[in-house]
Design a protein around this motif. Structure first.
Motif, PDB file in Angstrom:
ATOM      1  N   VAL A  49      -6.717  63.485  23.567  1.00 44.08           N
ATOM      2  CA  VAL A  49      -6.003  64.287  22.590  1.00 44.08           C
ATOM      3  C   VAL A  49      -6.524  65.709  22.722  1.00 44.08           C
ATOM      4  CG1 VAL A  49      -5.510  64.632  20.143  1.00 44.08           C
ATOM      5  CG2 VAL A  49      -5.763  62.313  21.051  1.00 44.08           C
ATOM      6  N   ILE A  50      -5.607  66.631  22.932  1.00 46.14           N
ATOM      7  CA  ILE A  50      -5.980  68.026  23.084  1.00 46.14           C
ATOM      8  C   ILE A  50      -5.913  68.685  21.718  1.00 46.14           C
ATOM      9  CG2 ILE A  50      -5.488  70.169  24.314  1.00 46.14           C
ATOM     10  CD1 ILE A  50      -6.181  67.724  26.117  1.00 46.14           C
ATOM     11  N   ASN A  51      -7.075  69.096  21.192  1.00 47.11           N
ATOM     12  CA  ASN A  51      -7.144  69.735  19.880  1.00 47.11           C
ATOM     13  C   ASN A  51      -7.304  71.239  20.035  1.00 47.11           C
ATOM     14  OD1 ASN A  51      -7.100  67.254  18.459  1.00 47.11           O
ATOM     15  ND2 ASN A  51      -9.267  66.985  18.896  1.00 47.11           N
ATOM     16  N   GLN A  52      -6.612  72.001  19.207  1.00 48.00           N
ATOM     17  CA  GLN A  52      -6.755  73.446  19.220  1.00 48.00           C
ATOM     18  C   GLN A  52      -8.174  73.820  18.798  1.00 48.00           C
ATOM     19  OE1 GLN A  52      -4.649  75.615  20.277  1.00 48.00           O
ATOM     20  NE2 GLN A  52      -2.776  74.412  20.407  1.00 48.00           N
ATOM     21  N   GLY A  53      -8.833  74.671  19.584  1.00 45.24           N
ATOM     22  CA  GLY A  53     -10.171  75.141  19.238  1.00 45.24           C
ATOM     23  C   GLY A  53     -11.291  74.164  19.533  1.00 45.24           C
ATOM     24  N   GLU A  54     -10.977  72.976  19.961  1.00 47.95           N
ATOM     25  CA  GLU A  54     -11.983  71.966  20.283  1.00 47.95           C
ATOM     26  C   GLU A  54     -11.734  71.447  21.688  1.00 47.95           C
ATOM     27  OE1 GLU A  54     -12.171  68.761  17.493  1.00 47.95           O
ATOM     28  OE2 GLU A  54     -11.628  70.042  15.826  1.00 47.95           O
ATOM     29  N   GLY A  55     -12.724  70.794  22.248  1.00 45.93           N
ATOM     30  CA  GLY A  55     -12.530  70.148  23.542  1.00 45.93           C
ATOM     31  C   GLY A  55     -11.696  68.895  23.377  1.00 45.93           C
ATOM     32  N   PRO A  56     -11.165  68.358  24.469  1.00 46.41           N
ATOM     33  CA  PRO A  56     -10.369  67.132  24.363  1.00 46.41           C
ATOM     34  C   PRO A  56     -11.244  65.939  23.976  1.00 46.41           C
ATOM     35  CG  PRO A  56     -10.672  67.759  26.653  1.00 46.41           C
ATOM     36  CD  PRO A  56     -11.258  68.854  25.821  1.00 46.41           C
ATOM     37  N   THR A  57     -10.693  65.059  23.163  1.00 48.58           N
ATOM     38  CA  THR A  57     -11.380  63.821  22.809  1.00 48.58           C
ATOM     39  C   THR A  57     -10.647  62.678  23.495  1.00 48.58           C
ATOM     40  OG1 THR A  57     -10.047  63.580  20.809  1.00 48.58           O
ATOM     41  CG2 THR A  57     -12.158  64.699  20.586  1.00 48.58           C
ATOM     42  N   GLY A  58     -11.402  61.737  24.062  1.00 47.66           N
ATOM     43  CA  GLY A  58     -10.779  60.671  24.817  1.00 47.66           C
ATOM     44  C   GLY A  58     -11.271  59.298  24.445  1.00 47.66           C
ATOM     45  N   ARG A  59     -10.477  58.308  24.849  1.00 55.17           N
ATOM     46  CA  ARG A  59     -10.855  56.907  24.645  1.00 55.17           C
ATOM     47  C   ARG A  59     -10.149  56.062  25.694  1.00 55.17           C
ATOM     48  NH1 ARG A  59      -7.170  53.877  20.525  1.00 55.17           N
ATOM     49  NH2 ARG A  59      -5.247  55.052  20.747  1.00 55.17           N
ATOM     50  N   PHE A  60     -10.754  54.935  26.030  1.00 53.96           N
ATOM     51  CA  PHE A  60     -10.165  53.991  26.976  1.00 53.96           C
ATOM     52  C   PHE A  60      -9.145  53.140  26.231  1.00 53.96           C
ATOM     53  CE2 PHE A  60     -10.016  49.909  29.186  1.00 53.96           C
ATOM     54  CZ  PHE A  60      -9.682  50.341  30.459  1.00 53.96           C
ATOM     55  N   VAL A  61      -7.920  53.066  26.754  1.00 55.81           N
ATOM     56  CA  VAL A  61      -6.880  52.269  26.097  1.00 55.81           C
ATOM     57  C   VAL A  61      -6.360  51.125  26.965  1.00 55.81           C
ATOM     58  CG1 VAL A  61      -6.149  54.070  24.493  1.00 55.81           C
ATOM     59  CG2 VAL A  61      -5.092  53.952  26.746  1.00 55.81           C
ATOM     60  N   GLY A  62      -6.794  51.043  28.224  1.00 55.22           N
ATOM     61  CA  GLY A  62      -6.382  49.936  29.090  1.00 55.22           C
ATOM     62  C   GLY A  62      -4.967  50.063  29.588  1.00 55.22           C
ATOM     63  N   GLN A  63      -4.126  49.058  29.309  1.00 57.61           N
ATOM     64  CA  GLN A  63      -2.745  49.063  29.768  1.00 57.61           C
ATOM     65  C   GLN A  63      -1.860  49.661  28.683  1.00 57.61           C
ATOM     66  OE1 GLN A  63      -1.332  45.392  31.415  1.00 57.61           O
ATOM     67  NE2 GLN A  63       0.809  45.916  31.085  1.00 57.61           N
ATOM     68  N   VAL A  64      -0.984  50.600  29.091  1.00 55.15           N
ATOM     69  CA  VAL A  64      -0.084  51.233  28.130  1.00 55.15           C
ATOM     70  C   VAL A  64       1.321  51.333  28.716  1.00 55.15           C
ATOM     71  CG1 VAL A  64      -1.854  52.626  26.992  1.00 55.15           C
ATOM     72  CG2 VAL A  64      -0.609  53.580  28.915  1.00 55.15           C
ATOM     73  N   MET A  65       2.296  51.368  27.811  1.00 56.84           N
ATOM     74  CA  MET A  65       3.675  51.675  28.167  1.00 56.84           C
ATOM     75  C   MET A  65       4.037  52.922  27.381  1.00 56.84           C
ATOM     76  SD  MET A  65       7.402  50.257  27.328  1.00 56.84           S
ATOM     77  CE  MET A  65       7.024  50.720  25.703  1.00 56.84           C
ATOM     78  N   ILE A  66       4.381  53.986  28.100  1.00 61.67           N
ATOM     79  CA  ILE A  66       4.697  55.257  27.462  1.00 61.67           C
ATOM     80  C   ILE A  66       6.213  55.439  27.495  1.00 61.67           C
ATOM     81  CG2 ILE A  66       4.300  57.744  27.509  1.00 61.67           C
ATOM     82  CD1 ILE A  66       1.758  57.014  29.253  1.00 61.67           C
ATOM     83  N   PRO A  67       6.846  55.527  26.313  1.00 63.03           N
ATOM     84  CA  PRO A  67       8.301  55.713  26.287  1.00 63.03           C
ATOM     85  C   PRO A  67       8.706  57.006  26.989  1.00 63.03           C
ATOM     86  CG  PRO A  67       7.478  55.081  24.126  1.00 63.03           C
ATOM     87  CD  PRO A  67       6.278  55.379  24.978  1.00 63.03           C
ATOM     88  N   TRP A  68       9.703  56.917  27.872  1.00 61.63           N
ATOM     89  CA  TRP A  68      10.135  58.073  28.647  1.00 61.63           C
ATOM     90  C   TRP A  68      10.574  59.225  27.758  1.00 61.63           C
ATOM     91  CZ3 TRP A  68       9.174  59.980  33.073  1.00 61.63           C
ATOM     92  CH2 TRP A  68       9.979  60.982  33.616  1.00 61.63           C
ATOM     93  N   ARG A  69      11.130  58.936  26.575  1.00 60.18           N
ATOM     94  CA  ARG A  69      11.601  59.993  25.684  1.00 60.18           C
ATOM     95  C   ARG A  69      10.459  60.852  25.147  1.00 60.18           C
ATOM     96  NH1 ARG A  69      10.261  57.804  20.889  1.00 60.18           N
ATOM     97  NH2 ARG A  69      10.444  55.581  20.637  1.00 60.18           N
TER      98      ARG A  69
END
Length: 90
Positions: A49-69
């Motif tokens: 997640v890219i936050n304004q004024g902060e560095g990106p925060t991340g996490r492992f989520v494994g398998q995902v399906m991202i809707p094309w829309r």
């Protein structure tokens, strides 16, 4: 002979992709396919997640399906000899 778009999509299988979404998230994972709606399916995925004024925060989520829309951009790591640009969709 399959269309060039299908051939190019198959060439991305098992490659590391960076998928940016409209809500500011970035997914970094291995591309394993799409479904009939062209949703992107990734495995071994990390979400940032890219936050304004902060560095990106991340996490492992494994398998995902991202809707094309929700997809804003898709980029492949590295480059192919037959590809002049790693950005697939912007």
């Amino acid at each position: 002979m399959p269309p060039a778009s299908i051939t190019r999509l198959k060439g991305l299988l098992r490659r590391l992709l960076r998928v940016s979404t409209i809500d500011g998230r970035v997914f970094l994972g291995t591309f394993v396919g799409t479904d009939d709606s062209l949703n992107v399916i990734l495995i071994s995925t990390e979400e940032f997640v890219i936050n304004q004024g902060e560095g990106p925060t991340g996490r492992f989520v494994g398998q995902v399906m991202i809707p094309w829309r929700l997809v804003v951009a898709v980029e492949a790591q590295g480059s192919d000899a037959d590809s002049d640009n790693d950005a697939l969709y912007t």
